[in-house]
Design a protein around this motif. Structure first.
Motif, PDB file in Angstrom:
ATOM      1  N   ARG A   1     -36.037 -31.634  73.439  1.00 38.52           N
ATOM      2  CA  ARG A   1     -34.800 -31.019  73.932  1.00 38.52           C
ATOM      3  C   ARG A   1     -34.035 -31.976  74.857  1.00 38.52           C
ATOM      4  NH1 ARG A   1     -32.059 -27.484  71.921  1.00 38.52           N
ATOM      5  NH2 ARG A   1     -31.496 -26.498  73.883  1.00 38.52           N
ATOM      6  N   ALA A   2     -34.752 -32.759  75.631  1.00 36.21           N
ATOM      7  CA  ALA A   2     -34.089 -33.756  76.480  1.00 36.21           C
ATOM      8  C   ALA A   2     -33.383 -34.799  75.626  1.00 36.21           C
ATOM      9  CB  ALA A   2     -35.116 -34.415  77.406  1.00 36.21           C
ATOM     10  N   VAL A   3     -34.033 -35.213  74.528  1.00 32.47           N
ATOM     11  CA  VAL A   3     -33.412 -36.183  73.616  1.00 32.47           C
ATOM     12  C   VAL A   3     -32.137 -35.602  73.016  1.00 32.47           C
ATOM     13  CG1 VAL A   3     -33.713 -37.451  71.453  1.00 32.47           C
ATOM     14  CG2 VAL A   3     -35.586 -37.346  73.115  1.00 32.47           C
ATOM     15  N   ALA A   4     -32.177 -34.322  72.614  1.00 31.26           N
ATOM     16  CA  ALA A   4     -30.982 -33.682  72.073  1.00 31.26           C
ATOM     17  C   ALA A   4     -29.861 -33.672  73.106  1.00 31.26           C
ATOM     18  CB  ALA A   4     -31.308 -32.251  71.638  1.00 31.26           C
ATOM     19  N   ALA A   5     -30.213 -33.443  74.365  1.00 30.40           N
ATOM     20  CA  ALA A   5     -29.207 -33.433  75.428  1.00 30.40           C
ATOM     21  C   ALA A   5     -28.581 -34.808  75.604  1.00 30.40           C
ATOM     22  CB  ALA A   5     -29.837 -32.970  76.737  1.00 30.40           C
ATOM     23  N   PHE A   6     -29.391 -35.855  75.530  1.00 21.23           N
ATOM     24  CA  PHE A   6     -28.849 -37.211  75.636  1.00 21.23           C
ATOM     25  C   PHE A   6     -27.869 -37.484  74.488  1.00 21.23           C
ATOM     26  CE2 PHE A   6     -33.033 -38.498  77.859  1.00 21.23           C
ATOM     27  CZ  PHE A   6     -32.531 -38.072  79.068  1.00 21.23           C
ATOM     28  N   GLY A   7     -28.238 -37.043  73.277  1.00 25.47           N
ATOM     29  CA  GLY A   7     -27.346 -37.241  72.141  1.00 25.47           C
ATOM     30  C   GLY A   7     -26.051 -36.469  72.300  1.00 25.47           C
ATOM     31  N   GLY A   8     -26.149 -35.200  72.718  1.00 28.88           N
ATOM     32  CA  GLY A   8     -24.948 -34.401  72.926  1.00 28.88           C
ATOM     33  C   GLY A   8     -24.093 -34.933  74.053  1.00 28.88           C
ATOM     34  N   GLY A   9     -24.742 -35.408  75.125  1.00 26.07           N
ATOM     35  CA  GLY A   9     -24.018 -35.959  76.264  1.00 26.07           C
ATOM     36  C   GLY A   9     -23.268 -37.226  75.930  1.00 26.07           C
ATOM     37  N   LEU A  10     -23.731 -37.946  74.908  1.00 30.36           N
ATOM     38  CA  LEU A  10     -22.999 -39.110  74.419  1.00 30.36           C
ATOM     39  C   LEU A  10     -21.895 -38.703  73.461  1.00 30.36           C
ATOM     40  CD1 LEU A  10     -25.645 -41.905  73.641  1.00 30.36           C
ATOM     41  CD2 LEU A  10     -23.625 -42.123  75.089  1.00 30.36           C
ATOM     42  N   TYR A  11     -22.235 -37.829  72.531  1.00 29.19           N
ATOM     43  CA  TYR A  11     -21.325 -37.560  71.413  1.00 29.19           C
ATOM     44  C   TYR A  11     -20.002 -36.956  71.867  1.00 29.19           C
ATOM     45  CZ  TYR A  11     -19.428 -36.007  66.993  1.00 29.19           C
ATOM     46  OH  TYR A  11     -18.591 -35.822  65.927  1.00 29.19           O
ATOM     47  N   THR A  12     -20.038 -35.869  72.609  1.00 31.04           N
ATOM     48  CA  THR A  12     -18.812 -35.124  72.896  1.00 31.04           C
ATOM     49  C   THR A  12     -17.793 -35.934  73.704  1.00 31.04           C
ATOM     50  OG1 THR A  12     -19.981 -33.014  72.722  1.00 31.04           O
ATOM     51  CG2 THR A  12     -17.905 -33.018  73.934  1.00 31.04           C
ATOM     52  N   PRO A  13     -18.171 -36.591  74.814  1.00 29.13           N
ATOM     53  CA  PRO A  13     -17.172 -37.399  75.526  1.00 29.13           C
ATOM     54  C   PRO A  13     -16.675 -38.585  74.710  1.00 29.13           C
ATOM     55  CG  PRO A  13     -19.049 -36.887  76.944  1.00 29.13           C
ATOM     56  CD  PRO A  13     -19.451 -36.528  75.558  1.00 29.13           C
ATOM     57  N   VAL A  14     -17.562 -39.233  73.947  1.00 28.90           N
ATOM     58  CA  VAL A  14     -17.133 -40.378  73.142  1.00 28.90           C
ATOM     59  C   VAL A  14     -16.183 -39.922  72.038  1.00 28.90           C
ATOM     60  CG1 VAL A  14     -17.921 -42.169  71.536  1.00 28.90           C
ATOM     61  CG2 VAL A  14     -19.147 -41.784  73.667  1.00 28.90           C
ATOM     62  N   ALA A  15     -16.448 -38.768  71.435  1.00 29.06           N
ATOM     63  CA  ALA A  15     -15.534 -38.243  70.420  1.00 29.06           C
ATOM     64  C   ALA A  15     -14.143 -38.022  71.008  1.00 29.06           C
ATOM     65  CB  ALA A  15     -16.088 -36.941  69.848  1.00 29.06           C
ATOM     66  N   ALA A  16     -14.089 -37.512  72.237  1.00 23.88           N
ATOM     67  CA  ALA A  16     -12.791 -37.303  72.887  1.00 23.88           C
ATOM     68  C   ALA A  16     -12.091 -38.638  73.143  1.00 23.88           C
ATOM     69  CB  ALA A  16     -12.982 -36.542  74.192  1.00 23.88           C
ATOM     70  N   SER A  17     -12.834 -39.638  73.571  1.00 26.47           N
ATOM     71  CA  SER A  17     -12.214 -40.938  73.832  1.00 26.47           C
ATOM     72  C   SER A  17     -11.718 -41.584  72.549  1.00 26.47           C
ATOM     73  CB  SER A  17     -13.209 -41.861  74.550  1.00 26.47           C
ATOM     74  OG  SER A  17     -14.280 -42.231  73.701  1.00 26.47           O
ATOM     75  N   VAL A  18     -12.396 -41.340  71.432  1.00 26.85           N
ATOM     76  CA  VAL A  18     -11.943 -41.864  70.141  1.00 26.85           C
ATOM     77  C   VAL A  18     -10.617 -41.225  69.741  1.00 26.85           C
ATOM     78  CG1 VAL A  18     -12.444 -41.859  67.652  1.00 26.85           C
ATOM     79  CG2 VAL A  18     -14.214 -42.533  69.282  1.00 26.85           C
ATOM     80  N   VAL A  19     -10.462 -39.933  69.993  1.00 32.47           N
ATOM     81  CA  VAL A  19      -9.191 -39.264  69.710  1.00 32.47           C
ATOM     82  C   VAL A  19      -8.071 -39.931  70.491  1.00 32.47           C
ATOM     83  CG1 VAL A  19      -7.892 -37.115  69.981  1.00 32.47           C
ATOM     84  CG2 VAL A  19     -10.226 -37.049  69.088  1.00 32.47           C
ATOM     85  N   PHE A  20      -8.317 -40.212  71.762  1.00 33.71           N
ATOM     86  CA  PHE A  20      -7.288 -40.849  72.590  1.00 33.71           C
ATOM     87  C   PHE A  20      -6.991 -42.255  72.110  1.00 33.71           C
ATOM     88  CE2 PHE A  20      -7.227 -37.468  75.550  1.00 33.71           C
ATOM     89  CZ  PHE A  20      -6.095 -37.666  76.326  1.00 33.71           C
ATOM     90  N   ALA A  21      -8.012 -42.973  71.682  1.00 34.38           N
ATOM     91  CA  ALA A  21      -7.811 -44.365  71.293  1.00 34.38           C
ATOM     92  C   ALA A  21      -7.154 -44.502  69.936  1.00 34.38           C
ATOM     93  CB  ALA A  21      -9.164 -45.093  71.281  1.00 34.38           C
ATOM     94  N   THR A  22      -7.204 -43.473  69.112  1.00 30.99           N
ATOM     95  CA  THR A  22      -6.752 -43.612  67.731  1.00 30.99           C
ATOM     96  C   THR A  22      -5.479 -42.858  67.400  1.00 30.99           C
ATOM     97  OG1 THR A  22      -8.124 -41.733  67.023  1.00 30.99           O
ATOM     98  CG2 THR A  22      -9.124 -43.922  66.920  1.00 30.99           C
ATOM     99  N   LEU A  23      -4.996 -42.038  68.306  1.00 33.57           N
ATOM    100  CA  LEU A  23      -3.813 -41.245  67.992  1.00 33.57           C
ATOM    101  C   LEU A  23      -2.748 -41.408  69.069  1.00 33.57           C
ATOM    102  CD1 LEU A  23      -5.470 -37.922  66.776  1.00 33.57           C
ATOM    103  CD2 LEU A  23      -4.439 -39.701  65.366  1.00 33.57           C
ATOM    104  N   PRO A  24      -1.473 -41.346  68.678  1.00 32.50           N
ATOM    105  CA  PRO A  24      -0.395 -41.412  69.670  1.00 32.50           C
ATOM    106  C   PRO A  24      -0.342 -40.131  70.486  1.00 32.50           C
ATOM    107  CG  PRO A  24       0.495 -40.973  67.492  1.00 32.50           C
ATOM    108  CD  PRO A  24      -0.960 -41.267  67.302  1.00 32.50           C
ATOM    109  N   GLU A  25       0.324 -40.190  71.619  1.00 34.07           N
ATOM    110  CA  GLU A  25       0.340 -39.079  72.568  1.00 34.07           C
ATOM    111  C   GLU A  25       0.779 -37.742  71.964  1.00 34.07           C
ATOM    112  OE1 GLU A  25       1.611 -36.207  75.341  1.00 34.07           O
ATOM    113  OE2 GLU A  25       3.002 -37.353  74.073  1.00 34.07           O
ATOM    114  N   PRO A  26       1.811 -37.688  71.106  1.00 40.12           N
ATOM    115  CA  PRO A  26       2.238 -36.387  70.588  1.00 40.12           C
ATOM    116  C   PRO A  26       1.188 -35.673  69.750  1.00 40.12           C
ATOM    117  CG  PRO A  26       3.964 -38.035  70.292  1.00 40.12           C
ATOM    118  CD  PRO A  26       2.727 -38.764  70.711  1.00 40.12           C
ATOM    119  N   ARG A  27       0.204 -36.399  69.217  1.00 40.38           N
ATOM    120  CA  ARG A  27      -0.791 -35.787  68.342  1.00 40.38           C
ATOM    121  C   ARG A  27      -2.117 -35.508  69.040  1.00 40.38           C
ATOM    122  NH1 ARG A  27      -1.615 -39.297  63.160  1.00 40.38           N
ATOM    123  NH2 ARG A  27      -3.067 -37.581  62.770  1.00 40.38           N
TER     124      ARG A  27
END
Length: 439
Positions: free
Chosen positions: A151-177
């Motif tokens: 369960r700790a390993v799953a938490a580490f994976g989730g703790g990486l995935y969700t914030p990084v996914a958000a940063s990818v959205v910011f890095a790949t799309l213009p502000e209006p989208r």
């Protein structure tokens, strides 16, 4: 293989400058800020033309969040089956979520800051691999101690995935989208509560509880395979490090901003964590009430992006926080001699509650990324930490309120915490305005 891209390298300097400008709300030229921050293919790299993430990639990022959310909370919905299978008490079994929340809270900012030089696609796939591996171990083991570690390993994976996914959205799309895209990506988390957890219950009842974890693992593999094919290999983001985390920890403005998330989550879980006995006391239907809450969250995830784009992130965040300040005290009407809401109205209240408050993460993340472009992913990790700390605090506080004052005081307590969150958000805006970062 995707290679890490350092924005300070000569061949990526122009793209990094455009990204920093777009994150801070300024654009040196329309071409640079009007496109995303992804580069793919040698020809495009040579011309320096970024390629935005496709709609399918965004859907798959949302699917990954669905897997992460279901993996994190599934033990709550099938805890009696798990504890019976492992031969432990329910009190011991509760540690399976406590360990997850603690590991997520501590691990997310540390892991994000320590992996800043790893390509975003590779990091997302590694995060999902951790979630999948954890689910497989949970399905196959009959050792409580081994399951705690998984369960700790799953938490580490989730703790990486969700914030990084958000940063990818910011890095790949213009502000209006970005608002709509973040809404779609984070709808995966909301959908995991509305559909993923009930699905886990059905699977556990039909095939036994290990099958629920195997289903999570299978969905994780499919999501990872899709991301491997749809996400471009190079995503230009500012490189983070442990020093970045320390700098963020010393920034009082950033700490105040992420603390808003903790108070908002605390108010929400303080009442929602005990919603079942509260609804039963008022003669309502627990299943329909919880289902309405989940549906409200899914719709919030899909709609809050549009609301944020129309009203601005500051106003959208205030609406999400203020809604709890208004809605939660209604649960305490008996304290002033008014009859509690009947079952049908409790369902409506639960729907409106999560519809208005459940999208808080979207404007919150937008504000954090815009104001912290150089350490955005780390600040998002801190925000995720505060979210889970808020869950833990709210759960404990709810228990104390019920034990000391009774169920009817939950709404008052939740509203009071929401009021603190609203006051802190106002103070946070003042701090940023004084620093010239008001929006």
């Amino acid at each position: 293989m995707d290679d890490p891209v350092n924005p300070q390298e000569a061949h990526a300097g122009a793209q990094a400058g455009a990204l920093r400008a777009s994150l801070s709300g300024t654009a040196p030229n329309s071409r640079a800020s009007g496109r995303g921050g992804i580069m793919a293919g040698s020809d495009r790299q040579g011309r320096g033309e970024p390629v935005p993430a496709s709609a399918l990639a965004l859907v798959l990022l949302a699917t990954g969040n669905f897997v992460v959310g279901t993996s994190g909370f599934i033990v709550v919905s099938i805890l009696p089956e798990i504890t019976a299978g492992l031969g432990v008490s329910l009190a011991q079994g509760a540690l399976l979520f406590t360990i997850y929340a603690g590991a997520y809270a501590i691990g997310s900012p540390l892991l994000i800051s320590a992996t800043g030089g790893i390509g975003r696609r590779r990091l997302l796939l590694a995060a999902l691999a951790m979630v999948v591996a954890s689910a497989l171990v949970c399905a196959l083991t009959r050792s409580f101690e081994v399951m705690l570690a998984a369960r700790a390993v799953a938490a580490f994976g989730g703790g990486l995935y969700t914030p990084v996914a958000a940063s990818v959205v910011f890095a790949t799309l213009p502000e209006p989208r970005r608002g709509r895209a973040l809404g779609l990506v984070f709808a995966g988390l909301q959908l995991s509560q509305a559909a993923g957890l009930p699905l886990g219950v059905v699977i556990a009842h039909q095939l036994d509880w290990p099958a629920a974890f195997l289903t999570v693992a299978g969905l994780g593999v499919l999501s990872a395979a899709g991301l491997w094919w749809t996400l471009p290999r190079r995503v230009v983001v500012p490189v983070t490090s442990l020093r970045t985390l320390l700098d963020a920890g010393r920034d009082l403005r950033a700490l105040a901003a992420v603390s808003i998330m903790a108070l908002h989550a605390c108010a929400l879980i303080l009442c929602y964590g005990l919603i079942a006995p509260l609804v039963m006391r008022h003669g309502g239907n627990v299943g329909l009430t919880v289902g309405a809450f989940g549906v409200g969250g899914v719709v919030a995830g899909l709609m809050m992006g549009r609301v944020t784009q129309r009203l601005g992130a500051v106003r959208a965040r205030r609406i999400a926080i203020g809604s709890q300040l208004v809605i939660l005290p209604v649960l305490s009407l008996p304290l002033i001699g008014i009859a509690p809401l009947p079952g049908a109205l409790l369902i409506v209240q639960a729907l409106l509650w999560h519809l208005l408050a459940g999208g808080m993460m979207i404007p919150q993340q937008i504000l954090l990324m815009q104001r912290n472009p150089e350490r955005g992913a780390v600040v998002l990790g801190l925000n995720a930490t505060m979210n889970y700390l808020g869950f833990a605090l709210g759960s404990a506080l709810g228990g104390l309120v019920v034990a000391g004052l009774g169920h009817d005081w939950l709404g008052v307590a939740g509203g009071a915490v929401a009021g603190l969150a609203l006051l802190l958000s106002v103070h946070s805006e003042r701090l940023y305005r004084r620093a010239g970062q008001g929006l």
